[in-house]
Structure formats: C-alpha cells, structure tokens
Motif scaffolding. Structure first.
Motif, PDB file in Angstrom:
ATOM      1  N   GLN A 179      10.798  15.116  60.015  1.00 46.50           N
ATOM      2  CA  GLN A 179       9.944  15.660  58.956  1.00 46.50           C
ATOM      3  C   GLN A 179      10.793  16.239  57.822  1.00 46.50           C
ATOM      4  N   GLU A 180      11.847  16.974  58.179  1.00 43.70           N
ATOM      5  CA  GLU A 180      12.741  17.535  57.158  1.00 43.70           C
ATOM      6  C   GLU A 180      13.411  16.423  56.353  1.00 43.70           C
ATOM      7  N   THR A 181      13.771  15.319  57.030  1.00 44.78           N
ATOM      8  CA  THR A 181      14.380  14.185  56.335  1.00 44.78           C
ATOM      9  C   THR A 181      13.440  13.627  55.281  1.00 44.78           C
ATOM     10  N   TYR A 182      12.177  13.444  55.644  1.00 41.09           N
ATOM     11  CA  TYR A 182      11.224  12.894  54.682  1.00 41.09           C
ATOM     12  C   TYR A 182      10.906  13.879  53.560  1.00 41.09           C
ATOM     13  N   LEU A 183      10.906  15.157  53.859  1.00 42.96           N
ATOM     14  CA  LEU A 183      10.702  16.136  52.785  1.00 42.96           C
ATOM     15  C   LEU A 183      11.822  16.041  51.753  1.00 42.96           C
ATOM     16  N   ARG A 184      13.059  15.962  52.246  1.00 43.78           N
ATOM     17  CA  ARG A 184      14.197  15.836  51.325  1.00 43.78           C
ATOM     18  C   ARG A 184      14.161  14.508  50.579  1.00 43.78           C
ATOM     19  N   ALA A 185      13.832  13.443  51.317  1.00 39.78           N
ATOM     20  CA  ALA A 185      13.816  12.117  50.703  1.00 39.78           C
ATOM     21  C   ALA A 185      12.753  12.025  49.616  1.00 39.78           C
ATOM     22  N   LEU A 186      11.568  12.539  49.882  1.00 37.23           N
ATOM     23  CA  LEU A 186      10.494  12.452  48.891  1.00 37.23           C
ATOM     24  C   LEU A 186      10.822  13.282  47.655  1.00 37.23           C
ATOM     25  N   ALA A 229      13.919  16.179  67.267  1.00 34.39           N
ATOM     26  CA  ALA A 229      13.895  14.991  66.419  1.00 34.39           C
ATOM     27  C   ALA A 229      12.665  14.952  65.522  1.00 34.39           C
ATOM     28  N   ASP A 230      11.514  15.381  66.016  1.00 31.27           N
ATOM     29  CA  ASP A 230      10.305  15.367  65.185  1.00 31.27           C
ATOM     30  C   ASP A 230      10.456  16.284  63.983  1.00 31.27           C
ATOM     31  N   ASP A 231      10.941  17.501  64.213  1.00 35.37           N
ATOM     32  CA  ASP A 231      11.139  18.446  63.110  1.00 35.37           C
ATOM     33  C   ASP A 231      12.184  17.931  62.117  1.00 35.37           C
ATOM     34  N   LEU A 232      13.272  17.389  62.642  1.00 35.18           N
ATOM     35  CA  LEU A 232      14.336  16.900  61.770  1.00 35.18           C
ATOM     36  C   LEU A 232      13.900  15.657  61.003  1.00 35.18           C
ATOM     37  N   ARG A 266      14.717   7.542  65.662  1.00 36.54           N
ATOM     38  CA  ARG A 266      15.702   7.094  66.659  1.00 36.54           C
ATOM     39  C   ARG A 266      17.109   7.531  66.272  1.00 36.54           C
ATOM     40  N   PHE A 267      17.446   7.393  64.988  1.00 36.84           N
ATOM     41  CA  PHE A 267      18.768   7.809  64.515  1.00 36.84           C
ATOM     42  C   PHE A 267      18.987   9.294  64.783  1.00 36.84           C
ATOM     43  N   ILE A 268      18.019  10.100  64.437  1.00 37.82           N
ATOM     44  CA  ILE A 268      18.143  11.548  64.623  1.00 37.82           C
ATOM     45  C   ILE A 268      18.213  11.904  66.097  1.00 37.82           C
ATOM     46  N   THR A 269      17.405  11.248  66.921  1.00 41.90           N
ATOM     47  CA  THR A 269      17.429  11.520  68.364  1.00 41.90           C
ATOM     48  C   THR A 269      18.801  11.230  68.938  1.00 41.90           C
ATOM     49  N   ARG A 270      19.405  10.120  68.542  1.00 41.73           N
ATOM     50  CA  ARG A 270      20.759   9.797  69.029  1.00 41.73           C
ATOM     51  C   ARG A 270      21.785  10.766  68.471  1.00 41.73           C
ATOM     52  N   ALA A 271      21.626  11.145  67.216  1.00 38.78           N
ATOM     53  CA  ALA A 271      22.621  12.014  66.573  1.00 38.78           C
ATOM     54  C   ALA A 271      22.605  13.422  67.140  1.00 38.78           C
ATOM     55  N   CYS A 272      21.411  13.957  67.405  1.00 38.16           N
ATOM     56  CA  CYS A 272      21.361  15.351  67.879  1.00 38.16           C
ATOM     57  C   CYS A 272      21.189  15.438  69.390  1.00 38.16           C
ATOM     58  N   GLY A 273      20.800  14.335  70.042  1.00 37.83           N
ATOM     59  CA  GLY A 273      20.656  14.338  71.489  1.00 37.83           C
ATOM     60  C   GLY A 273      19.487  15.161  71.989  1.00 37.83           C
ATOM     61  N   ASP A 274      18.551  15.467  71.120  1.00 37.50           N
ATOM     62  CA  ASP A 274      17.428  16.326  71.500  1.00 37.50           C
ATOM     63  C   ASP A 274      16.142  15.741  70.929  1.00 37.50           C
ATOM     64  N   ARG A 291      16.634   2.064  53.295  1.00 39.00           N
ATOM     65  CA  ARG A 291      16.801   2.515  54.677  1.00 39.00           C
ATOM     66  C   ARG A 291      18.171   3.169  54.855  1.00 39.00           C
ATOM     67  N   THR A 292      19.216   2.596  54.268  1.00 43.23           N
ATOM     68  CA  THR A 292      20.561   3.172  54.328  1.00 43.23           C
ATOM     69  C   THR A 292      20.577   4.540  53.660  1.00 43.23           C
ATOM     70  N   TRP A 293      19.962   4.617  52.484  1.00 41.47           N
ATOM     71  CA  TRP A 293      19.860   5.879  51.753  1.00 41.47           C
ATOM     72  C   TRP A 293      19.126   6.936  52.586  1.00 41.47           C
ATOM     73  N   LEU A 294      18.040   6.526  53.222  1.00 39.33           N
ATOM     74  CA  LEU A 294      17.238   7.445  54.026  1.00 39.33           C
ATOM     75  C   LEU A 294      18.008   7.919  55.261  1.00 39.33           C
ATOM     76  N   LEU A 295      18.747   7.031  55.900  1.00 36.92           N
ATOM     77  CA  LEU A 295      19.524   7.427  57.078  1.00 36.92           C
ATOM     78  C   LEU A 295      20.680   8.351  56.698  1.00 36.92           C
ATOM     79  N   SER A 296      21.208   8.204  55.483  1.00 34.83           N
ATOM     80  CA  SER A 296      22.252   9.151  55.050  1.00 34.83           C
ATOM     81  C   SER A 296      21.646  10.540  54.856  1.00 34.83           C
ATOM     82  N   ILE A 297      20.417  10.609  54.393  1.00 35.59           N
ATOM     83  CA  ILE A 297      19.733  11.903  54.287  1.00 35.59           C
ATOM     84  C   ILE A 297      19.501  12.480  55.678  1.00 35.59           C
ATOM     85  N   ALA A 298      19.078  11.624  56.618  1.00 38.40           N
ATOM     86  CA  ALA A 298      18.845  12.074  57.996  1.00 38.40           C
ATOM     87  C   ALA A 298      20.134  12.628  58.605  1.00 38.40           C
TER      88      ALA A 298
END
Length: 197
Positions: free
Chosen positions: A65-72, A60-63, A48-56, A85-92
């Motif tokens: 996935q990229e967020t979780y790859l970086r986070a892991l 959002a699905d690709d981004l 949801r955060f990514i969808t609102r941030a990029c408007g697309d 959750r805050t840490w993860l959203l900063s990565i997103a």
C-alpha cells in the motif's frame, strides 16, 4: 478478464510491460480507468517482491500500500525511461529499505516489568562499575590541580610526559614530579580507605 477469487488476473491474460507502461502514462494524465488497470496488473508482482525482500507476509500488505501511495504521487513525473513495472519495483525496494531503517532507528521495547534488574543482570562482573568510578573521581579531586592535571594527562589520557608538559606549560621534570607525587597521594588514600573498611 477472468480473475481468481483473490482478485488477481489470470496469468494467461496478464498484460505485457508495454501495456502496463501505457496505463501508467495514461494514469499520469489523470485517466482513472488506466490507474485501476495499472494497479491491478502490477499489484501481485509488487506484493511478491516485497514479501521476498522483507520476509514478512504480514508486513507485505502495508508495504505494498505504501508503495502505491508513493507511486501514485510520483506518477506525474514518470517519463517512461524504463518499463513502469521496473519503476514501480524500484519504489517498492525503497519502501522496504525505509522500513528497515525506521525499525533500526526505533528503540526496542523490553518485555519485562523490571527493566532495571534486567539491565543489571546483563552487566559484566569483575569490571570497575559506577561506584568504583565515582570513588576514583573523588580520589582524583582530592589532589591539587597541577598534580591532578599531570596525572590525568599521562596516566588516564595516555599522553607522553613531553606532550603533558607542553599542555601544562611547564618543564618535563615538573610533570614527572607531579605524577609521582599524585601516585603517592592516591596510594596513601587507597590504603587508608582499605584499612577503614
């Protein structure tokens, strides 16, 4: 825990930030079950955060996935100075910003077969173009070096006669004389070119 058809947990059963942070810390220690719980508990928030941030929503699905790859990859360094959750959203957020930067740096493709004609149609008219610029360079090349240098320094680059004299290593009067003679030569050449046309 009950889930919707999409695989997202029921809101009433959603874990709190402390529980999510505990899962993140356990996942950092290599606990595979905690990793799955961490992802399941945060995925909808990240998406949801990514969808609102990029408007697309398509990106959002690709981004996500990229967020979780970086986070892991970064999870072993997660020190729980904030909630997971805050840490993860900063990565997103960084993932979205990186996508914008990447898209801005990438050349845009034109949806036309004749790109040269399209580029020429966008040129302003009434301004000196390439051909006129080449003709001007040819005219300047016809001047002897001292006159050309003085003319370019004062008339093209906009330097004062004093500055041009300092650069050329001659008196100001010599620069004035050279510029005057260069103007006369250029005027004569232009007049003869116009009469020939």
């Amino acid at each position: 825990m009950p889930t919707h058809l999409s695989g997202v947990r029921d809101r009433a059963a959603a874990p709190d930030d402390d529980q999510i942070t505990e899962w993140a810390l356990a996942a950092a220690r290599g606990d595979a079950t905690a990793t799955e719980e961490f992802i399941a508990a945060t995925r909808l928030h990240v998406w949801r955060f990514i969808t609102r941030a990029c408007g697309d929503a398509h990106s959002a699905d690709d981004l996500t996935q990229e967020t979780y790859l970086r986070a892991l990859r970064s999870l072993p360094r997660f020190a729980a100075r904030c909630h997971a959750r805050t840490w993860l959203l900063s990565i997103a957020r960084r993932v979205v910003v990186d996508r914008y930067r990447s898209n801005a740096a990438r050349p845009r493709l034109a949806d036309t077969a004749d790109w040269q004609a399209a580029a020429e149609r966008t040129q302003q008219t009434g301004l000196p173009g390439f051909d006129e610029g080449v003709a001007l360079l040819d005219l300047l090349e016809s001047l002897d070096r001292p006159r050309r240098e003085s003319f370019i320094l004062t008339q093209v680059k906009g330097l004062s006669y004093e500055e041009a004299a300092s650069i050329a290593g001659c008196p100001i009067g010599t620069v004035r004389s050279r510029v005057n003679r260069a103007r006369q030569n250029l005027t004569r050449l232009l007049e003869s070119a116009e009469s020939a046309a």
